[in-house]
Design a protein around this motif. Structure first.
Motif, PDB file in Angstrom:
ATOM      1  N   ASN A 103       0.848  -1.192   0.000  1.00  0.00           N
ATOM      2  CA  ASN A 103       0.000   0.000   0.000  1.00  0.00           C
ATOM      3  C   ASN A 103       0.883   1.241   0.000  1.00  0.00           C
ATOM      4  O   ASN A 103       1.816   1.344   0.814  1.00  0.00           O
TER       5      ASN A 103
ATOM      6  N   ALA B  77       1.215   5.720  -0.587  1.00  0.00           N
ATOM      7  CA  ALA B  77       0.542   7.016  -0.608  1.00  0.00           C
ATOM      8  C   ALA B  77       1.595   8.115  -0.718  1.00  0.00           C
ATOM      9  O   ALA B  77       2.780   7.908  -0.437  1.00  0.00           O
TER      10      ALA B  77
ATOM     11  N   TYR C 134       2.237  12.317   0.262  1.00  0.00           N
ATOM     12  CA  TYR C 134       1.779  13.400   1.121  1.00  0.00           C
ATOM     13  C   TYR C 134       2.456  14.703   0.716  1.00  0.00           C
ATOM     14  O   TYR C 134       3.678  14.828   0.825  1.00  0.00           O
TER      15      TYR C 134
ATOM     16  N   ARG D 114      -1.959   1.123  -6.722  1.00  0.00           N
ATOM     17  CA  ARG D 114      -2.499   2.478  -6.773  1.00  0.00           C
ATOM     18  C   ARG D 114      -1.847   3.326  -5.683  1.00  0.00           C
ATOM     19  O   ARG D 114      -1.553   2.845  -4.588  1.00  0.00           O
ATOM     20  N   CYS D 115      -1.648   4.588  -5.998  1.00  0.00           N
ATOM     21  CA  CYS D 115      -1.044   5.524  -5.046  1.00  0.00           C
ATOM     22  C   CYS D 115      -2.113   6.502  -4.576  1.00  0.00           C
ATOM     23  O   CYS D 115      -2.653   7.272  -5.365  1.00  0.00           O
ATOM     24  N   LYS D 116      -2.408   6.473  -3.280  1.00  0.00           N
ATOM     25  CA  LYS D 116      -3.326   7.439  -2.693  1.00  0.00           C
ATOM     26  C   LYS D 116      -2.583   8.758  -2.473  1.00  0.00           C
ATOM     27  O   LYS D 116      -1.445   8.750  -2.000  1.00  0.00           O
ATOM     28  N   GLN D 117      -3.206   9.877  -2.811  1.00  0.00           N
ATOM     29  CA  GLN D 117      -2.556  11.173  -2.637  1.00  0.00           C
ATOM     30  C   GLN D 117      -3.372  12.067  -1.723  1.00  0.00           C
ATOM     31  O   GLN D 117      -4.611  12.044  -1.753  1.00  0.00           O
ATOM     32  N   TYR D 118      -2.677  12.858  -0.923  1.00  0.00           N
ATOM     33  CA  TYR D 118      -3.348  13.803  -0.031  1.00  0.00           C
ATOM     34  C   TYR D 118      -3.863  14.971  -0.852  1.00  0.00           C
ATOM     35  O   TYR D 118      -3.080  15.718  -1.445  1.00  0.00           O
TER      36      TYR D 118
ATOM     37  N   TRP E  41      -7.569  11.822   6.424  1.00  0.00           N
ATOM     38  CA  TRP E  41      -6.978  11.168   5.248  1.00  0.00           C
ATOM     39  C   TRP E  41      -6.276   9.878   5.654  1.00  0.00           C
ATOM     40  O   TRP E  41      -6.456   8.835   5.017  1.00  0.00           O
TER      41      TRP E  41
ATOM     42  N   GLN F 136      -8.377   6.806   6.213  1.00  0.00           N
ATOM     43  CA  GLN F 136      -8.952   6.190   5.023  1.00  0.00           C
ATOM     44  C   GLN F 136      -7.956   5.312   4.263  1.00  0.00           C
ATOM     45  O   GLN F 136      -8.332   4.662   3.287  1.00  0.00           O
ATOM     46  N   LEU F 137      -6.699   5.293   4.705  1.00  0.00           N
ATOM     47  CA  LEU F 137      -5.679   4.515   4.009  1.00  0.00           C
ATOM     48  C   LEU F 137      -5.626   3.095   4.544  1.00  0.00           C
ATOM     49  O   LEU F 137      -5.744   2.870   5.752  1.00  0.00           O
TER      50      LEU F 137
END
Length: 384
Positions: A116, A118, A120, A145-149, A171, A174-175
């Motif tokens: 996982n 992300a 920031y 997939r990369c989660k972004q702030y 935020w 939710q990760l």
């Protein structure tokens, strides 16, 4: 022949800025003489060119449209060492190669077994979207997939510290965990680690944080200390000065920015974790991290871990994306690269300290991985 007047607008309150200045000063000393005009402001937000300057050329981190317009109006060569205004007319750029930067981050996180990811980066005049885009692309190449702030407020709009932390906490909640997060720079990495701890999230067990640059003070005083990407800021300063000298000599503008690869990752406690639920893989990795530099091979690992070779290889490929033998090579080469940067050891001593039979074997492996010989890599670092 008159001595060129060279203005430098780079904030000196971070390791990045100070090393840019050192690179420029090093070039001026070796290839000048230049008279360096150094702006004393510590914040780049309100920078303008001092009226007393009669600069023949300027090296700057351009942080605002106002400063960009001011510099362009001077009609002198401008070298930008930031990443906010790449490609602007009349401005040459020397900056970090963010594709290489992102690949380093992904490789570091992969070595810890993370699935996982992300990024920031609260809105700021300190950096552009180039960093996040490069990291997201590198993560996507893994099939992840990369989660972004994306906090949803505009640059220049002030919010309270409490509101900022509530947004970041929301935020983070939710990760998926455990998660590996790349922060745009050391200041944001320290901020993120503090929010995690205040929110009850364990760093690095639940959230591993890697800073996108190496501001030594911010990384070292953070709790836990921050792992960071070692951007080659001194070399950026040196190359910016060399490009300015070329332009002062009548050189033609370049069509593309000069890209400088980072030096590596400085691992600290904020990423010192293995996000892997297979005890055999964890045990094998811990054994390799302790003993890779003693010349061990995969047979030695299998003697330590009671599992069939094919099963271990399959699980390494699943969690890390590489085989045990490839992980041993990676560990040794990273040790060699760090020793080339941090020490004056001979090539034979570095080879021995990194688990190689001799400098010839080290040289072949290093050149195959990094495209340069260990000696050339060291000399490039000394020039920085």
């Amino acid at each position: 022949m008159s001595v060129p007047e060279v203005g430098v607008l780079v904030e000196p309150d971070s390791s990045w800025g100070r090393n840019i200045l050192r690179g420029v000063a090093s070039y001026a000393e070796k290839f000048g003489p230049w008279n360096l005009l150094i702006e004393k402001y510590h914040s780049s937000v309100n920078w303008t060119v001092p009226e007393t300057w009669c600069a023949d050329g300027i090296i700057a981190r351009i942080s605002t449209p106002l400063l960009l317009n001011c510099l362009q109006s001077l009609k002198v060569p401008i070298i930008d060492v930031g990443d906010l205004f790449v490609g602007e007319p009349g401005v040459e750029s020397v900056l970090t190669d963010y594709d290489a930067w992102a690949d380093l981050a992904v490789e570091h996180f992969q070595s810890k077994g993370f699935a996982n990811f992300a990024y920031y980066a609260p809105p700021s005049r300190d950096y552009s979207n180039l960093r996040g885009e490069a990291f997201a692309a590198a993560v996507e190449r893994l099939g992840r997939r990369c989660k972004q702030y994306r906090p949803g407020y505009r640059i220049g709009r002030e919010i309270s510290v409490g509101e900022h932390r509530r947004r970041v906490t929301r935020w983070l909640s939710q990760l998926p965990q455990p998660v590996a997060i790349l922060a745009a720079d050391a200041a944001r990495g320290k901020d993120l680690a503090e929010v995690c701890i205040q929110s009850g999230l364990r760093v690095p067990d639940e959230v591993a944080v890697l800073a996108g640059d190496s501001d030594d003070l911010s990384c070292e005083i953070c709790r836990p200390p921050l792992s960071s990407i070692q951007v080659a800021s001194r070399r950026i300063g040196l190359e910016a000065a060399a490009l300015l000298a070329e332009m002062l000599g009548g050189g033609k503008p370049r069509t593309e920015p000069v890209l400088i690869s980072p030096e590596g990752v400085q691992a600290r406690q904020s990423t010192d974790v293995l996000a892997i639920d297979d005890p055999h893989v964890v045990r094998a990795l811990r054994f390799m991290q302790r003993n890779a530099y003693r010349g061990i091979n995969v047979r030695d690992v299998l003697a330590e871990v009671p599992v069939a070779r094919r099963q271990l290889e399959r699980q390494f490929k699943n969690y890390l994306g590489r085989l045990p033998a490839e992980e041993l090579r990676r560990l040794r080469l990273e040790r060699a690269r760090q020793l080339l940067i941090d020490t004056e050891l001979s090539m034979e001593e570095i080879a021995e300290a990194s688990g190689y039979a001799g400098s010839t074997q080290l040289g072949a492996a290093f050149r195959n991985k990094f495209g340069v010989t260990p000696l050339a890599f060291r000399r490039r670092g000394q020039q920085r």
